[in-house]
Design a protein around this motif. Structure first.
Motif, PDB file in Angstrom:
ATOM      1  N   GLY A 212      33.163 -22.278 -11.468  1.00 49.47           N
ATOM      2  CA  GLY A 212      34.169 -23.160 -12.032  1.00 49.47           C
ATOM      3  C   GLY A 212      33.033 -24.159 -13.071  1.00 49.47           C
ATOM      4  O   GLY A 212      33.819 -24.986 -13.634  1.00 49.47           O
TER       5      GLY A 212
ATOM      6  N   GLU B  25      31.748 -24.111 -15.932  1.00 49.39           N
ATOM      7  CA  GLU B  25      31.309 -23.764 -17.351  1.00 49.39           C
ATOM      8  C   GLU B  25      30.603 -24.610 -18.063  1.00 49.39           C
ATOM      9  O   GLU B  25      29.765 -24.555 -18.955  1.00 49.39           O
ATOM     10  CB  GLU B  25      32.686 -23.354 -18.169  1.00 49.39           C
ATOM     11  N   ASP B  26      31.082 -26.151 -17.853  1.00 48.83           N
ATOM     12  CA  ASP B  26      30.246 -27.339 -18.747  1.00 48.83           C
ATOM     13  C   ASP B  26      28.944 -27.197 -18.403  1.00 48.83           C
ATOM     14  O   ASP B  26      27.947 -27.179 -19.472  1.00 48.83           O
ATOM     15  CB  ASP B  26      30.899 -28.560 -18.168  1.00 48.83           C
TER      16      ASP B  26
ATOM     17  N   ASP C   2      35.025 -30.214 -20.333  1.00 48.43           N
ATOM     18  CA  ASP C   2      36.065 -29.222 -20.794  1.00 48.43           C
ATOM     19  C   ASP C   2      35.686 -28.307 -21.814  1.00 48.43           C
ATOM     20  O   ASP C   2      35.884 -28.132 -22.895  1.00 48.43           O
ATOM     21  CB  ASP C   2      37.035 -30.000 -21.551  1.00 48.43           C
ATOM     22  N   ALA C   3      34.417 -27.441 -21.440  1.00 47.59           N
ATOM     23  CA  ALA C   3      34.013 -26.373 -22.100  1.00 47.59           C
ATOM     24  C   ALA C   3      35.006 -25.273 -22.384  1.00 47.59           C
ATOM     25  O   ALA C   3      34.948 -24.649 -23.636  1.00 47.59           O
ATOM     26  CB  ALA C   3      32.602 -25.717 -21.196  1.00 47.59           C
ATOM     27  N   VAL C   4      35.713 -25.251 -21.347  1.00 48.89           N
ATOM     28  CA  VAL C   4      36.648 -23.973 -21.698  1.00 48.89           C
ATOM     29  C   VAL C   4      37.882 -24.202 -22.649  1.00 48.89           C
ATOM     30  O   VAL C   4      38.092 -23.551 -23.637  1.00 48.89           O
ATOM     31  CB  VAL C   4      37.510 -23.640 -20.252  1.00 48.89           C
TER      32      VAL C   4
END
Lengths: 276, 181
Positions: free
Chosen positions: B7, B9-10, B74-76
């Motif tokens: 999880g 991704e950042d 919040d990369a996603v």
């Protein structure tokens, strides 16, 4: 994700979501989409479900192959760090070369002053004569389409306007005034004689810049000063009356008057007139 | 997978910012299926989806330093924002050459057995209202509310004039408000 959701999407829903198509009730589809954005675990489960679809696999493979080919020769954006952003909000892009020019000119003036004092000439101090217009070299680029490739973007930014111009001017003065003070001390000229005229010229250039463009205003004022004051003082070998310490109140009055005009017409620094 | 907590991704984007190709592949492996599914739900043409995805990941590669430097997480969400706009751009390019085949509107849903179970779980006023909303109004809401597109972008994506998008958004709002009150 820092905030891991405690509830997750049911496997059946995830399968139907992955399959596309209209089978899913819209509110469920929306809830799934919002959830997937914050939940890495459900994204991984969705990837498993989507992996069974040959169309999606083909799509992913195609995109990946394309990226492998493109990425190695793809340019990258420079990072925008906070420090860089702070610097950009204070310093005009073309400022550094101009500060160097200013420094060289002032150093040359110091050298000439020292040489002429050594030789016993009674010429007026060049540092004193140049000091009032010295910041104009840097101030000229505080708001200039010719010197700033991103000028149109700057004009469109929320920070545009007199506020930004003043920030950039302050950045110039912070460097130039201490430099001039040191140069003045080296040749025995007190800042009291040139500081107020210096501020008057800076403010004057900004105010005149609202009408004719800052670059032209700065150039014009510097030329006028050179013709009206510097050249006659050097020719007659007498210090100009304008830089006598008694004229300070006049310079202060001029500065204040010009500053009022500057603020009153400040909207000129938020627009993009053609050809400036 | 090595060295990355699930999880994160950042963190992957931050590593991409430093030019880490392995992190890019890992990010692709993790997010591409999700992105493909989500984009395909908005566009029936796989060529356009592929185009939008290529552009999106290239943009991620190029702009990762800027994202990492900005320091916001919040990369996603960031990836989806790029992807939604790239899809609109792909539509625009396509429109110039050939008319876009409209996405088939979902037919009005007949409650299936599973939906009835869902109704018991999710069956709140908002869900009910959304389900009763005409599909073309729902599309507009989805593009503007869920995907965060502007009126103009929504118009390109759905292939209708901007005025229609505005009218439909207004009608959808009125319908939802009526259903919720």
């Amino acid at each position: 994700m820092s905030r891991a959701p405690s509830r997750h999407v049911a496997a059946t829903w995830l399968r139907r979501y992955a399959g596309g198509g209209p089978g899913l009730p819209p509110d469920v589809a929306w809830a799934i989409e919002v959830h997937l954005e914050v939940c890495a675990r459900c994204r991984a489960r969705l990837a498993d479900a989507a992996g069974r679809d040959p169309a999606i696999n083909a799509l992913l493979g195609r995109v990946h192959a394309h990226l492998q080919a493109e990425i190695p020769h793809s340019p990258r954006m420079p990072a925008t760090t906070r420090r860089r952003a702070t610097v950009a909000s204070w310093i005009a892009p073309a400022l550094l070369p101009r500060l160097i020019v200013t420094a060289l000119v002032v150093l040359t003036a110091v050298g000439l002053d020292l040489v002429s004092a050594e030789a016993g000439h009674r010429l007026p101090s060049l540092v004193l004569l140049l000091a009032p217009v010295a910041p104009l070299v840097g101030v000229a680029v505080a708001w200039s389409s010719g010197q700033d490739p991103a000028h149109e973007l700057v004009v469109a930014s929320p920070r545009a306007g007199l506020n930004l111009v003043l920030r950039r001017t302050v950045a110039v003065l912070i460097v130039v005034i201490p430099g001039l003070t040191l140069a003045g001390l080296a040749v025995g000229t007190s800042p009291a004689r040139w500081l107020v005229p210096c501020l008057a010229f800076t403010t004057g250039a900004l105010a005149l810049g609202e009408v004719v463009g800052l670059h032209r205003a700065a150039t014009g004022l510097a030329l006028a000063w050179a013709v009206i004051v510097v050249a006659p003082s050097l020719i007659t070998a007498r210090p100009s009356l304008l830089l006598d310490s008694g004229t300070s109140p006049v310079w202060v009055a001029v500065t204040v008057g010009v500053a009022v005009v500057l603020v009153a017409r400040r909207s000129a620094y938020a627009s993009l007139p053609s050809g400036r | 997978m090595v060295g990355v907590t699930p999880g994160d991704e950042d963190e992957l984007v931050r590593r991409i910012a430093r030019g880490d190709g392995a992190a890019f592949d890992e990010l692709y492996r993790r997010t591409a299926p999700w992105l493909a599914v989500r984009l395909r739900r908005r566009c029936a043409d796989d060529d356009l989806v592929a185009e939008a995805m290529q552009e999106t990941y290239l943009a991620i590669w190029r702009a990762a330093p800027a994202f990492a430097g900005a320091g916001s997480g919040d990369a996603v969400g960031w990836i989806w924002t790029i992807a939604a706009r790239r899809l609109v751009d792909a539509f625009r390019r396509r429109e110039r050459t050939t008319p876009v085949p409209l996405t088939a509107l979902p037919e009005a849903t007949v409650p299936a057995a599973e939906d009835l179970i869902v109704d018991a779980v999710v069956g709140d006023a908002l869900g009910e209202a959304l389900r009763l909303l005409a599909p073309e109004l729902r599309e507009v809401l989805q593009a503007m509310v869920l995907d965060g597109l502007t009126v103009r972008e929504t118009a390109v994506l759905l292939g209708v004039p901007e005025g229609t998008v505005k009218t439909r958004a207004r009608r959808a709002r009125i319908a939802l408000r009526a259903a919720l009150s």
